[in-house]
Design a protein around this motif. Structure first.
Motif, PDB file in Angstrom:
ATOM      1  N   ALA A   1      -8.702   7.977   4.324  1.00  0.00           N
ATOM      2  CA  ALA A   1      -7.928   8.013   5.567  1.00  0.00           C
ATOM      3  C   ALA A   1      -8.516   9.064   6.510  1.00  0.00           C
ATOM      4  CB  ALA A   1      -6.469   8.340   5.270  1.00  0.00           C
ATOM      5  N   GLY A   2      -8.513   8.766   7.786  1.00  0.00           N
ATOM      6  CA  GLY A   2      -9.043   9.694   8.782  1.00  0.00           C
ATOM      7  C   GLY A   2      -9.542   8.938  10.005  1.00  0.00           C
TER       8      GLY A   2
ATOM      9  N   TYR B   1     -17.337  -1.675  22.620  1.00  0.00           N
ATOM     10  CA  TYR B   1     -16.209  -2.107  21.791  1.00  0.00           C
ATOM     11  C   TYR B   1     -16.112  -1.218  20.568  1.00  0.00           C
ATOM     12  CZ  TYR B   1     -13.293  -4.801  18.607  1.00  0.00           C
ATOM     13  OH  TYR B   1     -12.313  -5.180  17.731  1.00  0.00           O
ATOM     14  N   ILE B   2     -14.859  -0.879  20.185  1.00  0.00           N
ATOM     15  CA  ILE B   2     -14.595  -0.166  18.941  1.00  0.00           C
ATOM     16  C   ILE B   2     -13.334  -0.772  18.330  1.00  0.00           C
ATOM     17  CG2 ILE B   2     -13.169   1.629  20.016  1.00  0.00           C
ATOM     18  CD1 ILE B   2     -15.618   2.288  17.140  1.00  0.00           C
ATOM     19  N   SER B   3     -13.288  -0.907  17.031  1.00  0.00           N
ATOM     20  CA  SER B   3     -12.120  -1.492  16.363  1.00  0.00           C
ATOM     21  C   SER B   3     -10.854  -0.701  16.681  1.00  0.00           C
ATOM     22  CB  SER B   3     -12.335  -1.507  14.846  1.00  0.00           C
ATOM     23  OG  SER B   3     -13.394  -2.364  14.505  1.00  0.00           O
ATOM     24  N   GLN B   4      -9.724  -1.403  16.662  1.00  0.00           N
ATOM     25  CA  GLN B   4      -8.426  -0.745  16.839  1.00  0.00           C
ATOM     26  C   GLN B   4      -8.002  -0.084  15.531  1.00  0.00           C
ATOM     27  OE1 GLN B   4      -6.847  -0.683  19.953  1.00  0.00           O
ATOM     28  NE2 GLN B   4      -8.881  -1.476  20.467  1.00  0.00           N
ATOM     29  N   GLU B   5      -6.937   0.703  15.583  1.00  0.00           N
ATOM     30  CA  GLU B   5      -6.441   1.398  14.399  1.00  0.00           C
ATOM     31  C   GLU B   5      -6.253   0.424  13.237  1.00  0.00           C
ATOM     32  OE1 GLU B   5      -2.757   4.420  13.336  1.00  0.00           O
ATOM     33  OE2 GLU B   5      -2.353   2.629  14.552  1.00  0.00           O
ATOM     34  N   GLN B   6      -6.643   0.875  12.045  1.00  0.00           N
ATOM     35  CA  GLN B   6      -6.554   0.057  10.843  1.00  0.00           C
ATOM     36  C   GLN B   6      -5.566   0.685   9.864  1.00  0.00           C
ATOM     37  OE1 GLN B   6      -8.629  -2.934  10.326  1.00  0.00           O
ATOM     38  NE2 GLN B   6      -8.713  -2.554  12.544  1.00  0.00           N
ATOM     39  N   ILE B   7      -4.682  -0.134   9.303  1.00  0.00           N
ATOM     40  CA  ILE B   7      -3.728   0.319   8.279  1.00  0.00           C
ATOM     41  C   ILE B   7      -3.955  -0.544   7.045  1.00  0.00           C
ATOM     42  CG2 ILE B   7      -1.298   0.638   7.699  1.00  0.00           C
ATOM     43  CD1 ILE B   7      -0.716   0.841  10.680  1.00  0.00           C
ATOM     44  N   LYS B   8      -4.357   0.092   5.943  1.00  0.00           N
ATOM     45  CA  LYS B   8      -4.749  -0.646   4.750  1.00  0.00           C
ATOM     46  C   LYS B   8      -4.069  -0.077   3.510  1.00  0.00           C
ATOM     47  CE  LYS B   8      -7.686  -3.427   6.777  1.00  0.00           C
ATOM     48  NZ  LYS B   8      -7.516  -4.899   6.779  1.00  0.00           N
ATOM     49  N   ASP B   9      -3.980  -0.930   2.490  1.00  0.00           N
ATOM     50  CA  ASP B   9      -3.453  -0.498   1.199  1.00  0.00           C
ATOM     51  C   ASP B   9      -4.572   0.076   0.343  1.00  0.00           C
ATOM     52  OD1 ASP B   9      -0.763  -1.330   1.616  1.00  0.00           O
ATOM     53  OD2 ASP B   9      -1.399  -3.407   1.261  1.00  0.00           O
ATOM     54  N   ILE B  10      -4.195   0.922  -0.579  1.00  0.00           N
ATOM     55  CA  ILE B  10      -5.162   1.461  -1.533  1.00  0.00           C
ATOM     56  C   ILE B  10      -5.782   0.305  -2.316  1.00  0.00           C
ATOM     57  CG2 ILE B  10      -5.395   2.852  -3.638  1.00  0.00           C
ATOM     58  CD1 ILE B  10      -3.271   4.714  -2.521  1.00  0.00           C
ATOM     59  N   GLY B  11      -7.116   0.325  -2.469  1.00  0.00           N
ATOM     60  CA  GLY B  11      -7.826  -0.713  -3.209  1.00  0.00           C
ATOM     61  C   GLY B  11      -8.304  -1.874  -2.365  1.00  0.00           C
TER      62      GLY B  11
ATOM     63  N   GLN C   1      -5.681   4.415   8.539  1.00  0.00           N
ATOM     64  CA  GLN C   1      -4.522   4.914   7.808  1.00  0.00           C
ATOM     65  C   GLN C   1      -4.421   4.161   6.488  1.00  0.00           C
ATOM     66  OE1 GLN C   1      -2.674   7.390   8.435  1.00  0.00           O
ATOM     67  NE2 GLN C   1      -2.722   7.786  10.646  1.00  0.00           N
ATOM     68  N   VAL C   2      -4.175   4.893   5.427  1.00  0.00           N
ATOM     69  CA  VAL C   2      -4.057   4.295   4.099  1.00  0.00           C
ATOM     70  C   VAL C   2      -2.605   4.395   3.655  1.00  0.00           C
ATOM     71  CG1 VAL C   2      -4.835   4.375   1.705  1.00  0.00           C
ATOM     72  CG2 VAL C   2      -6.429   4.948   3.557  1.00  0.00           C
ATOM     73  N   ARG C   3      -2.003   3.251   3.380  1.00  0.00           N
ATOM     74  CA  ARG C   3      -0.617   3.257   2.917  1.00  0.00           C
ATOM     75  C   ARG C   3      -0.521   4.002   1.596  1.00  0.00           C
ATOM     76  NH1 ARG C   3      -0.879  -2.296   4.556  1.00  0.00           N
ATOM     77  NH2 ARG C   3       0.334  -2.676   6.463  1.00  0.00           N
ATOM     78  N   ARG C   4       0.492   4.881   1.527  1.00  0.00           N
ATOM     79  CA  ARG C   4       0.658   5.686   0.313  1.00  0.00           C
ATOM     80  C   ARG C   4       2.139   5.804  -0.009  1.00  0.00           C
ATOM     81  NH1 ARG C   4      -1.035  12.087  -0.391  1.00  0.00           N
ATOM     82  NH2 ARG C   4      -0.519  12.242  -2.602  1.00  0.00           N
TER      83      ARG C   4
ATOM     84  N   VAL D   1       6.607   1.419   0.684  1.00  0.00           N
ATOM     85  CA  VAL D   1       5.451   1.337  -0.218  1.00  0.00           C
ATOM     86  C   VAL D   1       5.894   1.865  -1.582  1.00  0.00           C
ATOM     87  CG1 VAL D   1       3.060   1.992  -0.641  1.00  0.00           C
ATOM     88  CG2 VAL D   1       3.887   1.707   1.711  1.00  0.00           C
ATOM     89  N   GLY D   2       5.814   1.042  -2.585  1.00  0.00           N
ATOM     90  CA  GLY D   2       6.233   1.472  -3.910  1.00  0.00           C
ATOM     91  C   GLY D   2       7.753   1.589  -3.997  1.00  0.00           C
ATOM     92  N   ARG D   3       8.211   2.347  -4.998  1.00  0.00           N
ATOM     93  CA  ARG D   3       9.636   2.445  -5.276  1.00  0.00           C
ATOM     94  C   ARG D   3      10.296   3.643  -4.594  1.00  0.00           C
ATOM     95  NH1 ARG D   3      10.440   2.097 -11.622  1.00  0.00           N
ATOM     96  NH2 ARG D   3      12.606   2.176 -10.903  1.00  0.00           N
ATOM     97  N   GLY D   4       9.531   4.400  -3.842  1.00  0.00           N
ATOM     98  CA  GLY D   4      10.098   5.581  -3.211  1.00  0.00           C
ATOM     99  C   GLY D   4      10.049   6.774  -4.157  1.00  0.00           C
ATOM    100  N   ALA D   5      10.545   7.907  -3.683  1.00  0.00           N
ATOM    101  CA  ALA D   5      10.543   9.136  -4.474  1.00  0.00           C
ATOM    102  C   ALA D   5      11.916   9.776  -4.380  1.00  0.00           C
ATOM    103  CB  ALA D   5       9.464  10.100  -3.970  1.00  0.00           C
ATOM    104  N   ARG D   6      12.310  10.497  -5.448  1.00  0.00           N
ATOM    105  CA  ARG D   6      13.615  11.138  -5.474  1.00  0.00           C
ATOM    106  C   ARG D   6      13.517  12.498  -6.140  1.00  0.00           C
ATOM    107  NH1 ARG D   6      18.767   8.785  -8.764  1.00  0.00           N
ATOM    108  NH2 ARG D   6      17.830  10.007 -10.448  1.00  0.00           N
ATOM    109  N   ARG D   7      14.257  13.453  -5.615  1.00  0.00           N
ATOM    110  CA  ARG D   7      14.353  14.773  -6.239  1.00  0.00           C
ATOM    111  C   ARG D   7      15.825  15.100  -6.461  1.00  0.00           C
ATOM    112  NH1 ARG D   7      11.187  20.035  -4.229  1.00  0.00           N
ATOM    113  NH2 ARG D   7       9.604  18.945  -5.467  1.00  0.00           N
ATOM    114  N   ASN D   8      16.134  15.582  -7.666  1.00  0.00           N
ATOM    115  CA  ASN D   8      17.486  16.028  -7.982  1.00  0.00           C
ATOM    116  C   ASN D   8      17.607  17.502  -7.629  1.00  0.00           C
ATOM    117  OD1 ASN D   8      17.549  13.497  -9.025  1.00  0.00           O
ATOM    118  ND2 ASN D   8      17.824  14.102 -11.149  1.00  0.00           N
TER     119      ASN D   8
END
Length: 367
Positions: free
Chosen positions: A110-111, A33-43, A132-135, A212-219
């Motif tokens: 992450a890895g 047995y091995i754990s399935q893929e994990q997706i976690k938040d920072i902290g 996987q670490v949510r970013r 995750v978070g407010r997103g990012a924007r570039r002008n």
């Protein structure tokens, strides 16, 4: 008979132990047995489980595989081999399960984490679980920052973003203006404009969102170079002799053009007869004015304002004609006129002149 039965039973049991011991020794170690893929938040905290069978005589390791393919051993058997207080290891003997715990998860955690049973130097049994670490999204450096193009050229704006889950990319314009591709929103990494026009210039927004978070924007500043367009808001203007008059033109061009005024094929300059002014209201807009000072007869006629840049030129015309009554402004308060000992201002003179014209019209026998 009883003695023979006991001997037969003991002999059978002995043979059974030998048989099952031999079979057990011949069984290969496995990861059951091995754990399935994990997706976690920072902290947050994660636990990765690895259960093995028939591996009592072999080393069992947890190993991290980073994005470059490098291996970092974390534990061997029931002991950690790295010094990091965020990591802990538990071994449950009943189920032969090795549990790797990571607290206060960071982006660098992450890895892929591999559970390995080492059989020989060149042979091992491996199973992996991806963490996987949510970013929050971030705009990559290889995205477009600004661009300068000539009118009617094809344009391609690019936007790439990182983060987990993979961000979605959308495009917008300042003040939600319509995009050259149509509509107010376009989705995709590349915004392609087949033929750009000067109306398409301005600020474009690349927006990356993944929940995750407010997103990012570039002008992204898009400058469109185009030949000048010159217009005269008042193409005909009248003024009386000996008064000033302002002639105006509006110029739209990028890059900023050279602006000149002409009359009768001669370029005009600042002197006692003319005063030229330019007012840049934006990078692409300029208002230009020439003041004709104390108008003389020879100064009536057609004036041309011309603008030129590397992409071409354009011109507009303003006709200055003679009137009897001074036009206010700019004649208001411009000069003082003397009649005997009394002095009157230009505005007073205008009123007097108008009254005189009305007087002669009303009392002229021909009317």
């Amino acid at each position: 008979m009883a003695a023979n039965t006991v001997i037969s039973f003991v002999f059978g049991a002995f043979i059974g132990v030998i048989f099952y011991s031999t079979v057990d020794a011949q069984r290969s170690p496995t990861i059951s047995y091995i754990s399935q893929e994990q997706i976690k938040d920072i902290g947050s905290t994660v636990e990765l489980h690895c259960s093995v069978q028939y591996a009592q005589d072999y080393p069992v390791l947890w190993v991290k595989v980073d994005s470059q393919g490098s291996y970092v051993p974390i534990s061997t058997g029931s002991s950690l081999i790295i010094y990091d207080s965020r990591f802990a290891l538990r071994y449950d003997q009943a189920s032969s399960t090795y549990t790797l715990q990571i607290k206060d998860i960071q982006e660098t955690d992450a890895g892929t984490y591999q559970c390995q049973i080492i059989l020989t130097i060149s042979n091992k049994i491996t199973a992996g679980v991806e963490l996987q670490v949510r970013r929050p999204p971030f705009i990559s450096d290889n995205s477009t920052r600004s661009i300068v193009v000539s009118e009617n050229e094809a344009v391609e704006l690019e936007c790439y973003a990182g983060g987990y889950p993979p961000p979605r990319i959308s495009w917008r314009r300042e003040n939600n203006a319509i995009l050259p591709t149509g509509g107010s929103i376009y989705r995709g990494n590349k915004l392609k404009i087949k033929q750009i026009h000067k109306e398409d210039r301005g600020t474009y927004y690349c927006v990356a969102e993944n929940g995750v978070g407010r997103g990012a924007r570039r002008n992204i500043a898009v400058e469109v170079e185009f030949k000048p367009v010159v217009t005269a808001p008042r193409p005909r203007l009248g003024q009386a002799l000996q008064y000033d008059m302002d002639l105006e033109c509006h110029v739209e061009a990028y890059p900023p053009p050279a602006i000149t005024w002409h009359k009768d094929g001669i370029q005009l300059s600042n002197n006692q007869h003319y005063s030229i002014s330019h007012f840049a209201t934006a990078d692409e807009f300029t208002d230009t004015t020439i003041r004709v000072i104390t108008i003389e007869k020879r100064q009536y006629g057609q004036y041309m304002c011309k603008a030129a840049n590397k992409l071409g030129s354009d011109e507009a015309y303003v006709n200055l004609f003679e009137t009897v009554i001074p036009v206010c402004p700019p004649a208001c308060g411009q000069a003082r006129y003397y009649s005997g000992v009394a002095a009157v201002t230009a505005s007073e003179f205008i009123i007097l002149s108008a009254l005189l014209v009305l007087f002669f019209r009303n009392f002229n026998p021909q009317h």
